[in-house]
Design a protein around this motif. Sequence first.
Motif, PDB file in Angstrom:
ATOM      1  N   VAL A  10      81.186  -1.064  -4.201  1.00 19.30           N
ATOM      2  CA  VAL A  10      82.305  -2.000  -4.046  1.00 19.30           C
ATOM      3  C   VAL A  10      81.997  -3.305  -4.783  1.00 19.30           C
ATOM      4  N   ASN A  11      82.901  -3.658  -5.694  1.00 17.93           N
ATOM      5  CA  ASN A  11      82.767  -4.913  -6.433  1.00 17.93           C
ATOM      6  C   ASN A  11      83.375  -6.036  -5.575  1.00 17.93           C
ATOM      7  N   ILE A  12      82.558  -7.032  -5.243  1.00 18.52           N
ATOM      8  CA  ILE A  12      83.005  -8.086  -4.317  1.00 18.52           C
ATOM      9  C   ILE A  12      83.348  -9.404  -5.043  1.00 18.52           C
ATOM     10  N   PRO A  48      78.681 -11.636 -12.179  1.00 19.11           N
ATOM     11  CA  PRO A  48      78.692 -13.088 -12.371  1.00 19.11           C
ATOM     12  C   PRO A  48      79.074 -13.443 -13.809  1.00 19.11           C
ATOM     13  N   ARG A  49      79.968 -14.388 -13.947  1.00 22.70           N
ATOM     14  CA  ARG A  49      80.376 -14.822 -15.291  1.00 22.70           C
ATOM     15  C   ARG A  49      79.800 -16.212 -15.548  1.00 22.70           C
ATOM     16  N   PRO A  50      79.654 -16.584 -16.830  1.00 25.19           N
ATOM     17  CA  PRO A  50      78.970 -17.852 -17.136  1.00 25.19           C
ATOM     18  C   PRO A  50      79.591 -19.072 -16.450  1.00 25.19           C
ATOM     19  N   ARG A  53      83.066 -18.549 -11.943  1.00 27.04           N
ATOM     20  CA  ARG A  53      84.381 -18.726 -11.308  1.00 27.04           C
ATOM     21  C   ARG A  53      84.537 -17.882 -10.048  1.00 27.04           C
ATOM     22  N   HIS A  54      83.770 -16.820  -9.944  1.00 28.12           N
ATOM     23  CA  HIS A  54      83.781 -16.095  -8.654  1.00 28.12           C
ATOM     24  C   HIS A  54      82.341 -15.974  -8.139  1.00 28.12           C
ATOM     25  N   ILE A  55      81.609 -14.972  -8.553  1.00 30.58           N
ATOM     26  CA  ILE A  55      80.221 -14.843  -8.111  1.00 30.58           C
ATOM     27  C   ILE A  55      79.380 -15.957  -8.746  1.00 30.58           C
ATOM     28  N   THR A 104      89.109 -10.954 -17.865  1.00 30.95           N
ATOM     29  CA  THR A 104      88.327  -9.880 -17.246  1.00 30.95           C
ATOM     30  C   THR A 104      87.743  -9.065 -18.391  1.00 30.95           C
ATOM     31  N   SER A 105      86.916  -8.072 -18.071  1.00 27.88           N
ATOM     32  CA  SER A 105      86.326  -7.269 -19.148  1.00 27.88           C
ATOM     33  C   SER A 105      87.432  -6.495 -19.853  1.00 27.88           C
ATOM     34  N   ASN A 106      87.379  -6.481 -21.183  1.00 25.50           N
ATOM     35  CA  ASN A 106      88.491  -5.847 -21.889  1.00 25.50           C
ATOM     36  C   ASN A 106      88.068  -4.944 -23.043  1.00 25.50           C
ATOM     37  N   ALA A 192      81.584   4.736 -13.872  1.00 27.36           N
ATOM     38  CA  ALA A 192      82.904   4.392 -14.401  1.00 27.36           C
ATOM     39  C   ALA A 192      83.473   3.223 -13.621  1.00 27.36           C
ATOM     40  N   GLY A 193      84.340   2.475 -14.272  1.00 29.87           N
ATOM     41  CA  GLY A 193      85.004   1.397 -13.568  1.00 29.87           C
ATOM     42  C   GLY A 193      85.997   0.632 -14.406  1.00 29.87           C
ATOM     43  N   HIS A 194      86.865  -0.031 -13.728  1.00 33.33           N
ATOM     44  CA  HIS A 194      87.919  -0.947 -14.163  1.00 33.33           C
ATOM     45  C   HIS A 194      89.290  -0.350 -13.879  1.00 33.33           C
TER      46      HIS A 194
HETATM   47  C1  LIG Z   1      82.995  -4.388 -16.154  1.00 37.86           C
HETATM   48  C2  LIG Z   1      84.203  -4.342 -15.359  1.00 37.86           C
HETATM   49  O1  LIG Z   1      85.151  -3.659 -15.683  1.00 37.86           O
HETATM   50  C3  LIG Z   1      84.307  -5.124 -14.099  1.00 37.86           C
HETATM   51  O2  LIG Z   1      83.145  -5.768 -13.771  1.00 37.86           O
HETATM   52  C4  LIG Z   1      85.435  -6.052 -14.122  1.00 37.86           C
HETATM   53  O3  LIG Z   1      85.485  -6.666 -15.342  1.00 37.86           O
HETATM   54  C5  LIG Z   1      85.404  -7.053 -13.000  1.00 37.86           C
HETATM   55  O4  LIG Z   1      85.238  -8.349 -13.449  1.00 37.86           O
HETATM   56  P1  LIG Z   1      86.245  -9.490 -12.962  1.00 37.86           P
HETATM   57  O5  LIG Z   1      86.300  -9.390 -11.462  1.00 37.86           O
HETATM   58  O6  LIG Z   1      85.635 -10.769 -13.440  1.00 37.86           O
HETATM   59  O7  LIG Z   1      87.584  -9.190 -13.572  1.00 37.86           O
END
Ligand SMILES: CC(=O)[C@@H](O)[C@H](O)COP(=O)(O)O
Length: 241
Positions: A10-12, A48-50, A53-55, A104-106, A192-194
């Motif tokens: 789970v991505n938090i 975490p992003r540079p 903004r969230h983590i 977000t990641s694109n 896999a994810g997104h």
């Molecule tokens: C790599 C990926 O697809 C996820 O980590 C997604 O980018 C979530 O990141 P954000 O929550 O910053 O959109």
Amino acid sequence: MTQNHCKLSVNINKIATLRNSRGGNVPDLLKVAADVQKFGAQGITIHPRPDERHIRYQDARDLKSIVYTEYNIEGNPEKDFVDLVLDVKPTQVTLVPDAVDALTSNAGWDTVAHQDFLKEVIQEFHRNGIRTSIFVDPVLAMIEGAKATGTDRIELYTEAFAHEYGLGNRNGILPYTASAVLANELGLGINAGHDLSLDNIQFFNQNIPNLKEVSIGHALISESLYLGLENVVNMYLQKLK
Ligand SMILES: CC(=O)[C@@H](O)[C@H](O)COP(=O)(O)O
Ligand SMILES: NCC(=O)COP(=O)(O)O
């Protein structure tokens, strides 16, 4: 198609987004991470992003003592990120080629153009006992390039699949299945994810041989607003059986 068991991580990030919007500690990110695992999730993912903004980088450190399942940290391997991951030593690091200002990641890595760079950072993580995964589009040349970097796993970038699935086009899975077949032949683990969601996860899992792990955040947290976090985690676990 024969299935192995796919783990739910789970991505938090979105919990941290909500917390940061008021500057306090509500909702409590560490408590959510603990609860999500108690509800049955087999991993916690953060990205975490540079700009934090969230983590925040401190969250990544604080979570180390809370996460007893698989701890996955995603991000672009700039110096600060690499230092953070080497300090925290999660189970897995997922390398993502994010632009600094990306919403977000694109996109996945060009694993051919960036092969030497990826090889070097992957070696550094391996020296520190951290499993590696690299974020890739479902393109066969990129899977082959990933193999040459020495990574343990790939993470298939599923935004295009999710988009097509939402439009009713089931053929959007085809490049993913072909990429997974090749990754299996090459001995790469597959994550896999997104934009995976309760709607599309079962179909995705059923069509990806040996899918090891999915990381899901945006849809899962949104669905939880209506259905509750514990229910939603269990609904994903059912669909991944
Ligand atoms: C790599 C990926 O697809 C996820 O980590 C997604 O980018 C979530 O990141 P954000 O929550 O910053 O959109
Ligand atoms: N690696 C993908 C991830 O962690 C979550 O992506 P999303 O479900 O927030 O789109």
